[in-house]
Design a protein around this motif. Structure first.
Motif, PDB file in Angstrom:
ATOM      1  N   MET A  10      61.737  97.831  36.632  1.00  0.00           N
ATOM      2  CA  MET A  10      60.164  98.310  36.380  1.00  0.00           C
ATOM      3  C   MET A  10      60.326  97.129  35.487  1.00  0.00           C
ATOM      4  O   MET A  10      57.988  96.833  35.682  1.00  0.00           O
ATOM      5  CB  MET A  10      60.361  99.895  36.039  1.00  0.00           C
ATOM      6  CG  MET A  10      59.598  99.931  35.420  1.00  0.00           C
ATOM      7  SD  MET A  10      59.706 101.944  35.425  1.00  0.00           S
ATOM      8  CE  MET A  10      57.484 103.303  35.061  1.00  0.00           C
ATOM      9  N   ILE A  11      60.495  96.449  35.015  1.00  0.00           N
ATOM     10  CA  ILE A  11      60.537  95.642  33.887  1.00  0.00           C
ATOM     11  C   ILE A  11      59.078  94.706  33.838  1.00  0.00           C
ATOM     12  O   ILE A  11      59.494  93.837  33.830  1.00  0.00           O
ATOM     13  CB  ILE A  11      61.272  95.276  32.898  1.00  0.00           C
ATOM     14  CG1 ILE A  11      62.333  96.409  32.354  1.00  0.00           C
ATOM     15  CG2 ILE A  11      61.839  94.223  32.085  1.00  0.00           C
ATOM     16  CD1 ILE A  11      63.407  96.876  31.264  1.00  0.00           C
ATOM     17  N   LEU A  12      60.426  94.127  35.199  1.00  0.00           N
ATOM     18  CA  LEU A  12      59.937  93.213  36.300  1.00  0.00           C
ATOM     19  C   LEU A  12      58.184  93.126  37.072  1.00  0.00           C
ATOM     20  O   LEU A  12      57.604  91.970  36.446  1.00  0.00           O
ATOM     21  CB  LEU A  12      60.869  92.368  37.337  1.00  0.00           C
ATOM     22  CG  LEU A  12      62.540  91.820  36.968  1.00  0.00           C
ATOM     23  CD1 LEU A  12      63.288  91.014  38.286  1.00  0.00           C
ATOM     24  CD2 LEU A  12      61.912  90.500  35.761  1.00  0.00           C
ATOM     25  N   ALA A  60      53.559  99.572  42.655  1.00  0.00           N
ATOM     26  CA  ALA A  60      55.187  99.761  42.880  1.00  0.00           C
ATOM     27  C   ALA A  60      55.456 100.443  41.355  1.00  0.00           C
ATOM     28  O   ALA A  60      56.792 100.446  41.092  1.00  0.00           O
ATOM     29  CB  ALA A  60      55.715  97.746  42.815  1.00  0.00           C
ATOM     30  N   PHE A  61      54.827  99.791  40.480  1.00  0.00           N
ATOM     31  CA  PHE A  61      55.342 100.130  39.241  1.00  0.00           C
ATOM     32  C   PHE A  61      55.495 101.668  38.960  1.00  0.00           C
ATOM     33  O   PHE A  61      56.282 102.515  38.504  1.00  0.00           O
ATOM     34  CB  PHE A  61      54.286 100.225  38.433  1.00  0.00           C
ATOM     35  CG  PHE A  61      54.319 100.353  36.723  1.00  0.00           C
ATOM     36  CD1 PHE A  61      55.488  99.772  36.147  1.00  0.00           C
ATOM     37  CD2 PHE A  61      53.924 101.667  36.141  1.00  0.00           C
ATOM     38  CE1 PHE A  61      55.167 100.565  34.895  1.00  0.00           C
ATOM     39  CE2 PHE A  61      53.545 102.090  34.960  1.00  0.00           C
ATOM     40  CZ  PHE A  61      54.661 101.082  34.165  1.00  0.00           C
ATOM     41  N   PHE A  62      54.515 102.468  39.468  1.00  0.00           N
ATOM     42  CA  PHE A  62      53.786 103.789  39.695  1.00  0.00           C
ATOM     43  C   PHE A  62      55.724 104.452  40.749  1.00  0.00           C
ATOM     44  O   PHE A  62      55.820 105.681  40.387  1.00  0.00           O
ATOM     45  CB  PHE A  62      52.765 104.692  40.454  1.00  0.00           C
ATOM     46  CG  PHE A  62      51.389 104.688  39.248  1.00  0.00           C
ATOM     47  CD1 PHE A  62      51.936 105.519  37.990  1.00  0.00           C
ATOM     48  CD2 PHE A  62      50.421 103.739  39.338  1.00  0.00           C
ATOM     49  CE1 PHE A  62      51.118 105.376  37.044  1.00  0.00           C
ATOM     50  CE2 PHE A  62      49.144 103.932  38.112  1.00  0.00           C
ATOM     51  CZ  PHE A  62      50.119 104.546  36.702  1.00  0.00           C
ATOM     52  N   LEU A  63      55.826 104.048  41.989  1.00  0.00           N
ATOM     53  CA  LEU A  63      56.609 104.290  42.558  1.00  0.00           C
ATOM     54  C   LEU A  63      57.949 104.066  41.506  1.00  0.00           C
ATOM     55  O   LEU A  63      58.907 104.855  41.879  1.00  0.00           O
ATOM     56  CB  LEU A  63      57.008 103.788  43.907  1.00  0.00           C
ATOM     57  CG  LEU A  63      56.080 103.977  44.797  1.00  0.00           C
ATOM     58  CD1 LEU A  63      56.100 102.920  45.833  1.00  0.00           C
ATOM     59  CD2 LEU A  63      55.419 105.349  45.451  1.00  0.00           C
ATOM     60  N   CYS A  64      58.634 102.909  41.145  1.00  0.00           N
ATOM     61  CA  CYS A  64      59.489 103.486  40.513  1.00  0.00           C
ATOM     62  C   CYS A  64      59.929 103.903  38.896  1.00  0.00           C
ATOM     63  O   CYS A  64      60.499 104.165  38.786  1.00  0.00           O
ATOM     64  CB  CYS A  64      59.693 101.844  39.469  1.00  0.00           C
ATOM     65  SG  CYS A  64      60.954 100.617  39.608  1.00  0.00           S
ATOM     66  N   ALA A  65      58.750 104.006  38.467  1.00  0.00           N
ATOM     67  CA  ALA A  65      58.708 105.072  37.882  1.00  0.00           C
ATOM     68  C   ALA A  65      58.987 106.336  37.931  1.00  0.00           C
ATOM     69  O   ALA A  65      59.697 107.336  37.218  1.00  0.00           O
ATOM     70  CB  ALA A  65      57.145 105.166  37.079  1.00  0.00           C
ATOM     71  N   ILE A  66      58.205 107.385  39.129  1.00  0.00           N
ATOM     72  CA  ILE A  66      58.715 108.381  40.040  1.00  0.00           C
ATOM     73  C   ILE A  66      60.806 107.910  40.128  1.00  0.00           C
ATOM     74  O   ILE A  66      60.724 108.873  39.899  1.00  0.00           O
ATOM     75  CB  ILE A  66      57.622 108.557  40.684  1.00  0.00           C
ATOM     76  CG1 ILE A  66      56.325 109.365  40.593  1.00  0.00           C
ATOM     77  CG2 ILE A  66      58.466 109.937  41.758  1.00  0.00           C
ATOM     78  CD1 ILE A  66      55.329 109.016  41.628  1.00  0.00           C
ATOM     79  N   GLY A  67      61.100 107.172  41.602  1.00  0.00           N
ATOM     80  CA  GLY A  67      61.769 106.965  41.196  1.00  0.00           C
ATOM     81  C   GLY A  67      63.066 106.593  40.124  1.00  0.00           C
ATOM     82  O   GLY A  67      64.377 107.029  40.261  1.00  0.00           O
ATOM     83  N   LEU A  68      62.752 106.583  38.996  1.00  0.00           N
ATOM     84  CA  LEU A  68      63.418 106.310  37.796  1.00  0.00           C
ATOM     85  C   LEU A  68      63.549 107.645  37.079  1.00  0.00           C
ATOM     86  O   LEU A  68      64.584 108.598  36.643  1.00  0.00           O
ATOM     87  CB  LEU A  68      63.295 105.493  36.573  1.00  0.00           C
ATOM     88  CG  LEU A  68      63.360 104.522  35.833  1.00  0.00           C
ATOM     89  CD1 LEU A  68      62.838 103.323  35.347  1.00  0.00           C
ATOM     90  CD2 LEU A  68      64.991 104.567  36.141  1.00  0.00           C
TER      91      LEU A  68
END
Length: 139
Positions: A10-12, A60-68
C-alpha cells in the motif's frame, strides 16, 4: 506477515499513485495555471497511458485498503477493546478486597461483571442514615 506485506504494498502504491498524478498534464484553468504543451509527455497517447495507469493504481490502492481491513479484523478476532481486567478493577470499590471464588463454579450463581442499575439507583438516592447521637443532658 500478510498484514505487513499488504502495508508495504500500500505504501509503494501510494507513492506511485502520487507520482503518476503529479506528472499528468494539467487540464487547465485552475488558478491560472493552464496546461500548454510544455511537459515532457505531451502526446495524447502518453495522457491515455497515464490515465489508465492512474485507474489501475487507484484500484490496487482500494483493494489493498480492503485487504488490510479484513486481515486486521481476522487477527483481532472477537476481542473487546476494553480490557476485562481493568473493568474488574474499576468495578471493585476502593479499599474492598475482591470476593474469593466459590469452590464449585458450576453451582455458584453468576456474578455481574460490574455494578448494576440497582447499585446505581441505590447510590443516587440518599439512604436512611442513623440519627446523630444526642449528648446527654447536663444536670
Amino acid at each position: 506477515m500478510l498484514q505487513t506485506l499488504l502495508l508495504v504494498a500500500m505504501i509503494l502504491i501510494s507513492i506511485a499513485l502520487a507520482g503518476v498524478i503529479l506528472i499528468q498534464r494539467s487540464e487547465g484553468g485552475a488558478l491560472g495555471m493552464g496546461g500548454g504543451p510544455s511537459g515532457f509527455m505531451t502526446a495524447r497517447g502518453a495522457g491515455n497511458l497515464l490515465t489508465v495507469t492512474t485507474w489501475w493504481l487507484a484500484t490496487a490502492f482500494f483493494l489493498c485498503a480492503i485487504g488490510l481491513t479484513i486481515v486486521g479484523n481476522i487477527s483481532r478476532a472477537n476481542q473487546s477493546i476494553v480490557d476485562p481486567d481493568a473493568v474488574g478493577a474499576l468495578a471493585t470499590p476502593a479499599g474492598a478486597t475482591p470476593a474469593a471464588p466459590a469452590a464449585d463454579p458450576a453451582t455458584a450463581p453468576a456474578q455481574p461483571a460490574g455494578p448494576s442499575l440497582d447499585d446505581f439507583l441505590s447510590s443516587s438516592t440518599p439512604a436512611a442514615q442513623p440519627a446523630p447521637a444526642q449528648p446527654a443532658p447536663a444536670q
